[in-house]
Design a protein around this motif. Structure first.
Motif, PDB file in Angstrom:
ATOM      1  N   ALA A   4      40.744  20.417  -9.476  1.00 12.96           N
ATOM      2  CA  ALA A   4      39.447  20.613  -8.824  1.00 12.96           C
ATOM      3  C   ALA A   4      38.882  21.998  -9.063  1.00 12.96           C
ATOM      4  N   GLY A   5      39.647  22.863  -9.676  1.00 18.33           N
ATOM      5  CA  GLY A   5      39.176  24.223  -9.904  1.00 18.33           C
ATOM      6  C   GLY A   5      40.225  25.233  -9.492  1.00 18.33           C
ATOM      7  N   THR A   6      39.797  26.480  -9.334  1.00 21.31           N
ATOM      8  CA  THR A   6      40.740  27.583  -9.145  1.00 21.31           C
ATOM      9  C   THR A   6      40.533  28.239  -7.777  1.00 21.31           C
ATOM     10  N   VAL A   7      41.636  28.592  -7.184  1.00 26.95           N
ATOM     11  CA  VAL A   7      41.563  29.281  -5.893  1.00 26.95           C
ATOM     12  C   VAL A   7      42.382  30.553  -5.980  1.00 26.95           C
ATOM     13  N   ARG A   8      41.797  31.666  -5.546  1.00 26.27           N
ATOM     14  CA  ARG A   8      42.557  32.909  -5.436  1.00 26.27           C
ATOM     15  C   ARG A   8      42.842  33.114  -3.959  1.00 26.27           C
ATOM     16  N   ALA A   9      44.081  33.460  -3.644  1.00 31.29           N
ATOM     17  CA  ALA A   9      44.441  33.612  -2.229  1.00 31.29           C
ATOM     18  C   ALA A   9      45.372  34.803  -2.051  1.00 31.29           C
ATOM     19  N   ARG A  10      45.320  35.372  -0.861  1.00 30.65           N
ATOM     20  CA  ARG A  10      46.261  36.477  -0.594  1.00 30.65           C
ATOM     21  C   ARG A  10      47.676  35.932  -0.437  1.00 30.65           C
ATOM     22  N   ARG A  11      47.767  34.753   0.136  1.00 29.09           N
ATOM     23  CA  ARG A  11      49.076  34.098   0.312  1.00 29.09           C
ATOM     24  C   ARG A  11      48.889  32.599   0.060  1.00 29.09           C
ATOM     25  N   ALA A  12      49.965  31.942  -0.343  1.00 33.64           N
ATOM     26  CA  ALA A  12      49.918  30.479  -0.507  1.00 33.64           C
ATOM     27  C   ALA A  12      51.042  29.849   0.304  1.00 33.64           C
ATOM     28  N   ILE A  13      50.762  28.677   0.847  1.00 36.52           N
ATOM     29  CA  ILE A  13      51.819  27.864   1.485  1.00 36.52           C
ATOM     30  C   ILE A  13      51.940  26.581   0.665  1.00 36.52           C
ATOM     31  N   VAL A  14      53.144  26.281   0.219  1.00 34.43           N
ATOM     32  CA  VAL A  14      53.354  25.018  -0.491  1.00 34.43           C
ATOM     33  C   VAL A  14      54.102  24.105   0.480  1.00 34.43           C
ATOM     34  N   ALA A  15      53.443  22.986   0.833  1.00 30.87           N
ATOM     35  CA  ALA A  15      53.934  22.139   1.931  1.00 30.87           C
ATOM     36  C   ALA A  15      54.217  20.731   1.441  1.00 30.87           C
ATOM     37  N   MET A  16      55.406  20.539   0.939  1.00 29.60           N
ATOM     38  CA  MET A  16      55.822  19.209   0.463  1.00 29.60           C
ATOM     39  C   MET A  16      57.337  19.228   0.266  1.00 29.60           C
ATOM     40  N   MET A  17      57.900  18.089  -0.084  1.00 26.91           N
ATOM     41  CA  MET A  17      59.339  18.011  -0.357  1.00 26.91           C
ATOM     42  C   MET A  17      59.676  18.894  -1.572  1.00 26.91           C
ATOM     43  N   PRO A  18      60.781  19.663  -1.522  1.00 27.34           N
ATOM     44  CA  PRO A  18      61.098  20.532  -2.655  1.00 27.34           C
ATOM     45  C   PRO A  18      61.055  19.810  -4.012  1.00 27.34           C
ATOM     46  N   ARG A  19      61.518  18.568  -4.036  1.00 26.20           N
ATOM     47  CA  ARG A  19      61.515  17.824  -5.297  1.00 26.20           C
ATOM     48  C   ARG A  19      60.088  17.663  -5.850  1.00 26.20           C
ATOM     49  N   ASP A  20      59.093  17.500  -4.948  1.00 28.42           N
ATOM     50  CA  ASP A  20      57.705  17.338  -5.381  1.00 28.42           C
ATOM     51  C   ASP A  20      57.145  18.624  -5.986  1.00 28.42           C
ATOM     52  N   MET A  21      57.739  19.771  -5.611  1.00 29.11           N
ATOM     53  CA  MET A  21      57.238  21.052  -6.113  1.00 29.11           C
ATOM     54  C   MET A  21      57.589  21.252  -7.588  1.00 29.11           C
ATOM     55  N   GLN A  22      58.531  20.440  -8.063  1.00 29.15           N
ATOM     56  CA  GLN A  22      58.955  20.526  -9.459  1.00 29.15           C
ATOM     57  C   GLN A  22      57.814  20.280 -10.431  1.00 29.15           C
ATOM     58  N   ARG A  23      56.798  19.549  -9.961  1.00 30.59           N
ATOM     59  CA  ARG A  23      55.685  19.229 -10.865  1.00 30.59           C
ATOM     60  C   ARG A  23      54.744  20.409 -11.075  1.00 30.59           C
ATOM     61  N   ILE A  24      54.905  21.449 -10.241  1.00 33.97           N
ATOM     62  CA  ILE A  24      54.006  22.615 -10.348  1.00 33.97           C
ATOM     63  C   ILE A  24      54.651  23.647 -11.270  1.00 33.97           C
ATOM     64  N   ASP A  25      53.821  24.241 -12.128  1.00 37.48           N
ATOM     65  CA  ASP A  25      54.313  25.276 -13.040  1.00 37.48           C
ATOM     66  C   ASP A  25      54.126  26.631 -12.347  1.00 37.48           C
ATOM     67  N   PHE A  26      55.211  27.296 -12.057  1.00 35.83           N
ATOM     68  CA  PHE A  26      55.129  28.602 -11.388  1.00 35.83           C
ATOM     69  C   PHE A  26      55.237  29.704 -12.441  1.00 35.83           C
ATOM     70  N   THR A  27      54.289  30.644 -12.392  1.00 34.32           N
ATOM     71  CA  THR A  27      54.290  31.752 -13.350  1.00 34.32           C
ATOM     72  C   THR A  27      54.184  33.076 -12.589  1.00 34.32           C
ATOM     73  N   PRO A  28      55.121  34.007 -12.740  1.00 38.87           N
ATOM     74  CA  PRO A  28      56.343  33.859 -13.526  1.00 38.87           C
ATOM     75  C   PRO A  28      57.279  32.802 -12.939  1.00 38.87           C
ATOM     76  N   ALA A  29      58.295  32.462 -13.705  1.00 40.43           N
ATOM     77  CA  ALA A  29      59.224  31.422 -13.258  1.00 40.43           C
ATOM     78  C   ALA A  29      59.836  31.807 -11.913  1.00 40.43           C
ATOM     79  N   LEU A  30      60.134  30.814 -11.099  1.00 40.62           N
ATOM     80  CA  LEU A  30      60.735  31.072  -9.785  1.00 40.62           C
ATOM     81  C   LEU A  30      62.154  31.603  -9.956  1.00 40.62           C
ATOM     82  N   PRO A  31      62.654  32.341  -8.948  1.00 38.82           N
ATOM     83  CA  PRO A  31      64.057  32.781  -9.011  1.00 38.82           C
ATOM     84  C   PRO A  31      64.985  31.569  -9.229  1.00 38.82           C
ATOM     85  N   ARG A  32      66.116  31.832  -9.841  1.00 31.30           N
ATOM     86  CA  ARG A  32      67.031  30.763 -10.266  1.00 31.30           C
ATOM     87  C   ARG A  32      67.413  29.808  -9.125  1.00 31.30           C
ATOM     88  N   ASN A  33      67.734  30.371  -7.958  1.00 27.45           N
ATOM     89  CA  ASN A  33      68.161  29.540  -6.822  1.00 27.45           C
ATOM     90  C   ASN A  33      67.062  28.589  -6.372  1.00 27.45           C
TER      91      ASN A  33
END
Ligand SMILES: Cc1cc2nc3c(=O)[nH]c(=O)nc-3n(C[C@H](O)[C@H](O)[C@H](O)COP(=O)(O)OP(=O)(O)OC[C@H]3O[C@@H](n4cnc5c(N)ncnc54)[C@H](O)[C@@H]3O)c2cc1C
Length: 480
Positions: free
Chosen positions: A283-312
């Motif tokens: 839908a477009g781009t959002v700039r935010a001071r903070r983000a909350i990702v609210a879903m099952m951890p497995r569902d977060m796998q579909r999102i590309d995090f840059t830089p890559a998330l810590p290993r754990n």
């Protein structure tokens, strides 16, 4: 005798099966259109961007908005509510394709429903249960657990007290507890068949998993998070919500009108370790001071995090356990089984219908049976599956079940944006990577029911997790 034992075992898990879980979807007022042109123009700057308009994300947004912060909630679907889903049936009534039951000790969801003016419908459980196995049908009364089963339950509850709800990975001997499955523990403690079966039934109904593939540490945490076996087995399914549990999210989204964008899958989150985060969605781009990702951890796998998330954190998302669910509602002109003194609770071992419940609307204008169906049924054609399920239900409740007025399915394995209904965890994951479950990663805060220490995995947990994440963000924003 063998058959009787088997049916007895089925009957003995009757109450525990009450926990077994389950779309015309509501439209809510949203920001922007769903066509690509309007979406692609969206550029927003907000204090907090929230990914996921399930109950967790919406409750977080509500708290933040009430605290005067600008928020934007993005959801991939064209509806809010995530794992709760109202499905319309004949007569303009609604059933729950997703999460549905709530209970008295779930204080946040009870309060939220009251606040939003959503009535509770008591779950109908009066009368006899019915079981069908190996061609034989029996009725049975609701049972109380045997002394041995109670003894094992107390042992597990006592053990669960050493698991901290805010950090199960910090339990004394966490690695040891997590190295074994619940089945290993049952075997090591010489637990007999009946008590083992009762524990297996609780794990089957709450986590859709088996003792063999469930970490002891995770199960102890889950048990304590709900308040023990009695709560897990009975306490969590005392009421349904009038109109369906998704109504909670629909009302919250109405309150947040203008701050919820649907049809907006977030594909990439950039800059979690810099001064602001950038979220790229369809839908477009959002700039935010903070983000909350609210879903099952497995569902977060579909999102590309840059830089890559810590290993754990990455490992946690990658290996997170998720289980499926398939619900079917069958509608009749009235709840005819009640006339026969039946509660609507039924069990089968046919491989099709597994367990049934009465899901009749409060006004009783139609009768509704809810069937949890073996996920393998999704391999049948729609027509063959319907025939099979109605055949199964008529074996339980008689010939009247062959003439439904309506029939509605919800197969969660077919959902693009939901990896699973509930979260059984295999041995090893929580002690090694669990500490990344809710600790913020730079400017990203993690929510979703799986991060809640109270009623983890439930609607109650989703609300609490959203509120916890919002409080965490508010505190941080004061220093940013
Ligand atoms: C069949 C079934 C039966 C259940 N039965 C019960 C019950 O009886 N009682 C009970 O208490 N609980 C039950 N549950 C569990 C309950 O529904 C969940 O715990 C709760 O709804 C989870 O809410 P949540 O906000 O944490 O996550 P979710 O509801 O999963 O919300 C996550 C949201 O994120 C969105 N999303 C995913 N990926 C992206 C992306 N890349 N970009 C943007 N958005 C994205 C999804 O569309 C979704 O709306 C059941 C669940 C199921 C599926």
């Amino acid at each position: 005798m063998k058959l009787l034992n088997r049916i007895g075992a089925m009957a003995s898990i009757s109450r525990r099966f009450l926990l077994k879980w389950p779309a015309a979807t509501y439209a809510v007022s949203v920001l922007g259109a769903r066509d690509g042109s309007a979406h692609s123009r969206m550029r927003r700057d907000v204090d907090v961007a929230i990914v996921g308009a399930g109950l967790s994300g919406l409750c977080a947004a509500r708290l933040l908005a009430r605290a005067g912060r600008s928020v934007l909630v993005l959801d991939a679907r064209d509806r809010v509510g995530g794992r709760t889903l109202n499905q319309r049936i004949i007569g303009n009534r609604w059933v729950d394709g997703g999460g549905q039951w709530i209970g008295g000790s779930q204080t946040r969801v009870m309060a939220l429903a009251d606040e939003l003016g959503i009535q509770r419908v008591p779950q109908y459980t009066t009368g006899l249960g019915v079981a069908y196995a190996n061609g034989t049908r029996i009725t049975f009364e609701r049972d109380t657990p045997s002394a041995e089963t109670l003894r094992i339950q107390v042992m597990l509850e006592n053990l669960s007290r050493q698991v901290p709800l805010d950090a199960p990975w910090n339990a004394a001997e966490a690695a040891l507890l997590d190295a074994q499955s619940v089945a290993d523990w049952l075997q090591a403690n010489n637990v007999g068949a009946e008590a083992s079966q009762a524990v297996a039934a609780t794990i089957g109904t709450t986590l859709s998993a088996s003792p063999e593939n469930t970490s002891l540490l995770w199960f102890l945490f889950y048990l304590r998070s709900a308040g023990g076996f009695a709560e897990l087995n009975d306490g969590a399914q005392q009421h349904r919500l009038e109109g369906g549990a998704q109504s909670l999210s629909v009302r919250l989204a109405e309150e947040l009108a203008g701050s919820v964008v649907l049809g907006a899958p977030v594909r990439r989150i950039k800059g979690w370790c810099s001064d602001s985060v950038l979220l790229h969605s369809d839908a477009g781009t959002v700039r935010a001071r903070r983000a909350i990702v609210a879903m099952m951890p497995r569902d977060m796998q579909r999102i590309d995090f840059t830089p890559a998330l810590p290993r754990n954190r990455d490992a946690l998302q990658r290996h997170w356990g998720a289980s499926s669910g398939f619900k079917v509602h069958i509608v009749f002109d009235r709840p005819f089984w009640r006339d026969q003194g039946l509660s609507g609770i039924g069990f089968m071992d046919s491989g099709g219908v597994e367990v049934t419940f009465d899901s009749t609307p409060a006004d009783g204008a139609v009768g509704v049976l809810l069937a949890f169906v073996n996920p393998a049924a999704s391999r049948l054609s729609a027509a063959a599956r319907r025939e099979r399920i109605i055949e199964d239900v008529s074996k339980l409740f008689g010939e009247q079940a062959r003439a439904p007025l309506d029939y509605v399915e919800q197969d969660w394995t077919r959902e693009t944006w939901t990896a699973g209904c509930v979260s059984p965890q295999p041995p090893g994951l929580i002690s090694s990577s669990g500490s990344a479950l809710k600790a913020p990663t730079g400017r990203i805060h993690w929510a979703g029911t799986e991060t809640s220490g109270v009623w983890c995995g439930y609607i109650e947990g989703a609300i609490r997790a959203g509120e916890r994440a919002a409080a965490e963000v508010l505190e941080q924003l004061a220093f940013d």
